[in-house]
Design a protein around this motif. Structure first.
Motif, PDB file in Angstrom:
ATOM      1  N   ASP A 125      12.520   2.161 -96.436  1.00  0.00           N
ATOM      2  CA  ASP A 125      11.254   2.199 -96.211  1.00  0.00           C
ATOM      3  C   ASP A 125      11.003   1.668 -94.529  1.00  0.00           C
ATOM      4  O   ASP A 125      11.953   1.104 -94.122  1.00  0.00           O
ATOM      5  CB  ASP A 125      10.474   1.104 -96.900  1.00  0.00           C
ATOM      6  N   ILE A 126      10.056   2.289 -93.977  1.00  0.00           N
ATOM      7  CA  ILE A 126      10.018   1.901 -92.514  1.00  0.00           C
ATOM      8  C   ILE A 126       9.247   0.581 -92.357  1.00  0.00           C
ATOM      9  O   ILE A 126       9.525  -0.025 -91.346  1.00  0.00           O
ATOM     10  CB  ILE A 126       8.772   2.938 -92.027  1.00  0.00           C
ATOM     11  N   SER A 127       8.588  -0.072 -93.515  1.00  0.00           N
ATOM     12  CA  SER A 127       7.882  -1.482 -93.123  1.00  0.00           C
ATOM     13  C   SER A 127       8.792  -2.640 -93.281  1.00  0.00           C
ATOM     14  O   SER A 127       9.234  -2.834 -94.506  1.00  0.00           O
ATOM     15  CB  SER A 127       6.832  -1.424 -94.191  1.00  0.00           C
TER      16      SER A 127
ATOM     17  N   HIS B  96       4.485   8.146 -87.045  1.00  0.00           N
ATOM     18  CA  HIS B  96       5.473   7.175 -88.034  1.00  0.00           C
ATOM     19  C   HIS B  96       5.505   5.620 -87.662  1.00  0.00           C
ATOM     20  O   HIS B  96       5.270   4.729 -88.525  1.00  0.00           O
ATOM     21  CB  HIS B  96       6.957   7.857 -88.077  1.00  0.00           C
TER      22      HIS B  96
ATOM     23  N   GLN C 219      10.854   5.714 -99.227  1.00  0.00           N
ATOM     24  CA  GLN C 219       9.618   5.233 -98.963  1.00  0.00           C
ATOM     25  C   GLN C 219       9.395   4.255-100.179  1.00  0.00           C
ATOM     26  O   GLN C 219       8.288   4.459-100.997  1.00  0.00           O
ATOM     27  CB  GLN C 219       8.522   6.139 -99.214  1.00  0.00           C
ATOM     28  N   CYS C 220      10.194   3.339-100.410  1.00  0.00           N
ATOM     29  CA  CYS C 220      10.274   2.462-101.722  1.00  0.00           C
ATOM     30  C   CYS C 220       9.283   1.398-101.812  1.00  0.00           C
ATOM     31  O   CYS C 220       9.234   0.551-102.702  1.00  0.00           O
ATOM     32  CB  CYS C 220      11.687   1.806-101.696  1.00  0.00           C
ATOM     33  N   ALA C 221       8.450   1.016-100.506  1.00  0.00           N
ATOM     34  CA  ALA C 221       7.624   0.019-100.389  1.00  0.00           C
ATOM     35  C   ALA C 221       8.101  -1.269-100.903  1.00  0.00           C
ATOM     36  O   ALA C 221       9.278  -1.651-100.452  1.00  0.00           O
ATOM     37  CB  ALA C 221       6.322   0.147-101.386  1.00  0.00           C
TER      38      ALA C 221
ATOM     39  N   ASP D  76       9.286   0.080-108.212  1.00  0.00           N
ATOM     40  CA  ASP D  76       9.676   1.275-108.823  1.00  0.00           C
ATOM     41  C   ASP D  76      11.138   1.456-108.449  1.00  0.00           C
ATOM     42  O   ASP D  76      11.877   2.008-109.630  1.00  0.00           O
ATOM     43  CB  ASP D  76       8.805   2.596-107.998  1.00  0.00           C
TER      44      ASP D  76
ATOM     45  N   TRP E 299       1.562  -0.443 -92.470  1.00  0.00           N
ATOM     46  CA  TRP E 299       2.000  -0.859 -93.652  1.00  0.00           C
ATOM     47  C   TRP E 299       2.729  -2.237 -93.592  1.00  0.00           C
ATOM     48  O   TRP E 299       2.877  -2.902 -94.757  1.00  0.00           O
ATOM     49  CB  TRP E 299       3.343   0.340 -94.037  1.00  0.00           C
TER      50      TRP E 299
ATOM     51  N   HIS F 182       7.672  -4.872 -96.253  1.00  0.00           N
ATOM     52  CA  HIS F 182       8.025  -4.294 -97.850  1.00  0.00           C
ATOM     53  C   HIS F 182       9.381  -4.445 -97.961  1.00  0.00           C
ATOM     54  O   HIS F 182       9.764  -4.816 -99.194  1.00  0.00           O
ATOM     55  CB  HIS F 182       7.503  -2.662 -97.874  1.00  0.00           C
TER      56      HIS F 182
ATOM     57  N   LEU G 248       4.142  11.370 -93.810  1.00  0.00           N
ATOM     58  CA  LEU G 248       5.250  11.996 -92.761  1.00  0.00           C
ATOM     59  C   LEU G 248       4.736  13.111 -92.165  1.00  0.00           C
ATOM     60  O   LEU G 248       3.589  13.761 -92.665  1.00  0.00           O
ATOM     61  CB  LEU G 248       6.291  12.486 -93.808  1.00  0.00           C
TER      62      LEU G 248
ATOM     63  N   GLY H 181       2.338   8.751-103.258  1.00  0.00           N
ATOM     64  CA  GLY H 181       1.728   8.028-102.150  1.00  0.00           C
ATOM     65  C   GLY H 181       2.939   7.964-101.111  1.00  0.00           C
ATOM     66  O   GLY H 181       2.757   7.380-100.228  1.00  0.00           O
TER      67      GLY H 181
ATOM     68  N   GLY I 290       7.778   9.667-103.780  1.00  0.00           N
ATOM     69  CA  GLY I 290       6.476  10.039-104.087  1.00  0.00           C
ATOM     70  C   GLY I 290       5.431   8.849-104.347  1.00  0.00           C
ATOM     71  O   GLY I 290       5.686   7.766-103.902  1.00  0.00           O
TER      72      GLY I 290
ATOM     73  N   HIS J 211      15.764   5.694-103.448  1.00  0.00           N
ATOM     74  CA  HIS J 211      14.286   5.709-103.222  1.00  0.00           C
ATOM     75  C   HIS J 211      13.828   5.737-101.826  1.00  0.00           C
ATOM     76  O   HIS J 211      13.708   4.670-101.175  1.00  0.00           O
ATOM     77  CB  HIS J 211      13.719   4.451-104.016  1.00  0.00           C
TER      78      HIS J 211
ATOM     79  N   ASP K 218      12.857   4.505 -90.303  1.00  0.00           N
ATOM     80  CA  ASP K 218      12.202   5.795 -90.716  1.00  0.00           C
ATOM     81  C   ASP K 218      13.001   6.480 -91.771  1.00  0.00           C
ATOM     82  O   ASP K 218      14.198   6.562 -91.745  1.00  0.00           O
ATOM     83  CB  ASP K 218      11.930   6.494 -89.451  1.00  0.00           C
ATOM     84  N   VAL K 219      12.326   7.271 -92.620  1.00  0.00           N
ATOM     85  CA  VAL K 219      13.192   7.899 -93.704  1.00  0.00           C
ATOM     86  C   VAL K 219      13.695   9.139 -93.007  1.00  0.00           C
ATOM     87  O   VAL K 219      14.865   9.613 -93.354  1.00  0.00           O
ATOM     88  CB  VAL K 219      12.101   8.552 -94.750  1.00  0.00           C
TER      89      VAL K 219
HETATM   90  C1  LIG Z   1       2.157   4.346-101.175  1.00  0.00           C
HETATM   91  S1  LIG Z   1       3.674   3.587-100.529  1.00  0.00           S
HETATM   92  C2  LIG Z   1       4.682   4.196-101.712  1.00  0.00           C
HETATM   93  C3  LIG Z   1       4.561   3.569-103.123  1.00  0.00           C
HETATM   94  C4  LIG Z   1       5.973   3.539-103.730  1.00  0.00           C
HETATM   95  N1  LIG Z   1       5.630   4.919-104.574  1.00  0.00           N
HETATM   96  C5  LIG Z   1       6.273   2.387-104.399  1.00  0.00           C
HETATM   97  O1  LIG Z   1       7.271   2.236-104.726  1.00  0.00           O
HETATM   98  O2  LIG Z   1       5.592   1.584-104.669  1.00  0.00           O
HETATM   99  C6  LIG Z   1       4.110   4.396 -99.062  1.00  0.00           C
HETATM  100  C7  LIG Z   1       5.261   4.032 -98.326  1.00  0.00           C
HETATM  101  O3  LIG Z   1       5.681   4.735 -97.338  1.00  0.00           O
HETATM  102  C8  LIG Z   1       6.107   3.858 -96.601  1.00  0.00           C
HETATM  103  N2  LIG Z   1       6.385   4.816 -95.224  1.00  0.00           N
HETATM  104  C9  LIG Z   1       5.458   5.368 -94.601  1.00  0.00           C
HETATM  105  N3  LIG Z   1       5.940   6.224 -93.440  1.00  0.00           N
HETATM  106  C10 LIG Z   1       7.415   5.973 -93.322  1.00  0.00           C
HETATM  107  C11 LIG Z   1       8.467   6.925 -92.960  1.00  0.00           C
HETATM  108  N4  LIG Z   1       8.246   7.497 -91.869  1.00  0.00           N
HETATM  109  N5  LIG Z   1       9.716   6.307 -93.284  1.00  0.00           N
HETATM  110  C12 LIG Z   1       9.949   5.553 -94.505  1.00  0.00           C
HETATM  111  N6  LIG Z   1       9.006   4.853 -94.942  1.00  0.00           N
HETATM  112  C13 LIG Z   1       7.596   5.128 -94.640  1.00  0.00           C
HETATM  113  C14 LIG Z   1       5.237   2.745 -96.449  1.00  0.00           C
HETATM  114  O4  LIG Z   1       5.880   1.987 -95.556  1.00  0.00           O
HETATM  115  C15 LIG Z   1       5.040   2.529 -97.847  1.00  0.00           C
HETATM  116  O5  LIG Z   1       5.838   1.604 -98.144  1.00  0.00           O
END
Ligand SMILES: C[S@@+](CC[C@H](N)C(=O)[O-])C[C@H]1O[C@@H](n2cnc3c(N)ncnc32)[C@H](O)[C@@H]1O
Length: 288
Positions: free
Chosen positions: A98-100, A19, A76-78, A82, A26, A103, A149, A144, A142, A74, A124-125
């Motif tokens: 979101d982890i990033s 993660h 994993q909200c990027a 959304d 990300w 973002h 995870l 993506g 969702g 939300h 981290d989620v």
């Molecule tokens: C493809 S994006 C999701 C897009 C989302 N549907 C949107 O609103 O645009 C995937 C997201 O998951 C996040 N992510 C990945 N691993 C994660 C984790 N362990 N915890 C929280 N967020 C995570 C990434 O940082 C990225 O923003």
């Protein structure tokens, strides 16, 4: 995309390491999204919701958002497009996780510019803070998300604890069957992935994904060898359904759809595309 098959994560330490790797990757991708912050502000200001038609179709069956959804969380909200779209749809208040770092920074800038009622958490989620427990009418995720995870049971427990009694999760994801075909072919060619046990480490982003962000800067302009390695996992529909059931939720809806949410197979002939499910969606509810 270059990828290497890896074993599914064996323990919590391995999950955390993967993660954390994804956080780095990300953050690189978030630079691309930042180039579109202004566009997102304008689109939201113009009332342009980014909800997917499948999501809207599923969720409006529950009635107008105004009537049942005080708070949506939300996961994993990027960069929050959304998430903030849910406000346009009628949700009263949104929380994005979101982890990033990049973002969440993009999301915060956007909601502040628009003075929209949104709260953002960078974590981290799996570490979503307990202060949010029992506060969500809707956990929305969702497009993506769960493929990043590496512990789905832990994820399902987070969903369960965030929901209010009677609250619902909605998820729309790539159909795992679509992983069984090569993304760069014009016809349906087997990818030869192990459907039941696939995890991978990869570098690079499909241009049909990040290329859409319209910037030559950032990861798609960075040589693949200099990009962070990221870690993905194919979760079958049964994995997802079982994780949610084990966490105590009741599945209320499961659908398989021809509609993609991104250009996953940019070369694929349309007659071939129609033969495989591109996405699935589900809703599961916490008991009252
Ligand atoms: C493809 S994006 C999701 C897009 C989302 N549907 C949107 O609103 O645009 C995937 C997201 O998951 C996040 N992510 C990945 N691993 C994660 C984790 N362990 N915890 C929280 N967020 C995570 C990434 O940082 C990225 O923003």
């Amino acid at each position: 995309m270059h990828f290497k098959e890896i074993s599914p994560a064996q323990n919590a330490q391995e999950v955390q390491t993967r993660h954390e790797g994804n956080r780095q990757a990300w953050n690189e991708a978030a630079q691309e999204y930042a180039a579109n912050n202004e566009q997102r502000v304008q689109d939201l200001q113009a009332g342009k919701s980014n909800l997917h038609p499948v999501e809207r179709r599923n969720l409006v069956r529950l009635g107008p958002f105004q009537d049942w959804c005080q708070r949506a969380i939300h996961l994993q909200c990027a960069s929050g497009y959304d998430t903030l779209s849910l406000l346009l749809e009628g949700v009263h208040e949104v929380v994005g996780v979101d982890i990033s770092d990049g973002h969440i920074e993009n999301a915060r800038l956007t909601s502040e510019r628009l003075a929209m009622p949104a709260t953002w958490y960078r974590c981290d989620v799996l570490d979503t803070p307990d202060e949010l427990n029992g506060t969500a009418d809707l956990v929305y995720t969702g497009r993506g998300a769960i493929n990043w995870l590496h512990d789905l049971d832990a994820w399902a427990k987070v969903v369960q604890r965030l929901l209010k009694p009677g609250g619902i999760i909605h998820l729309l994801e790539d159909h795992p069957a679509s992983w069984l075909f090569d993304q760069n072919s014009a016809t349906l060619v087997a990818s030869e992935l192990d459907y039941f046990n696939h995890a991978e480490a990869n570098q690079g982003w499909p241009s049909s994904y990040l290329g859409d962000e319209g910037s030559s800067l950032g990861p798609s302009g960075t040589p693949v060898t200099e990009q962070s390695t990221k870690y993905e996992r194919l979760w079958t529909i049964a994995d997802v359904v079982q994780a949610l059931i084990s966490a105590g939720l009741t599945i209320e809806y499961l659908g398989e759809h021809p509609e993609p949410y991104w250009d996953a197979f940019p070369q694929l002939r349309s007659d071939q595309r129609a033969k495989i499910p591109m996405t699935y969606s589900l809703m599961a509810r916490k008991a009252t």
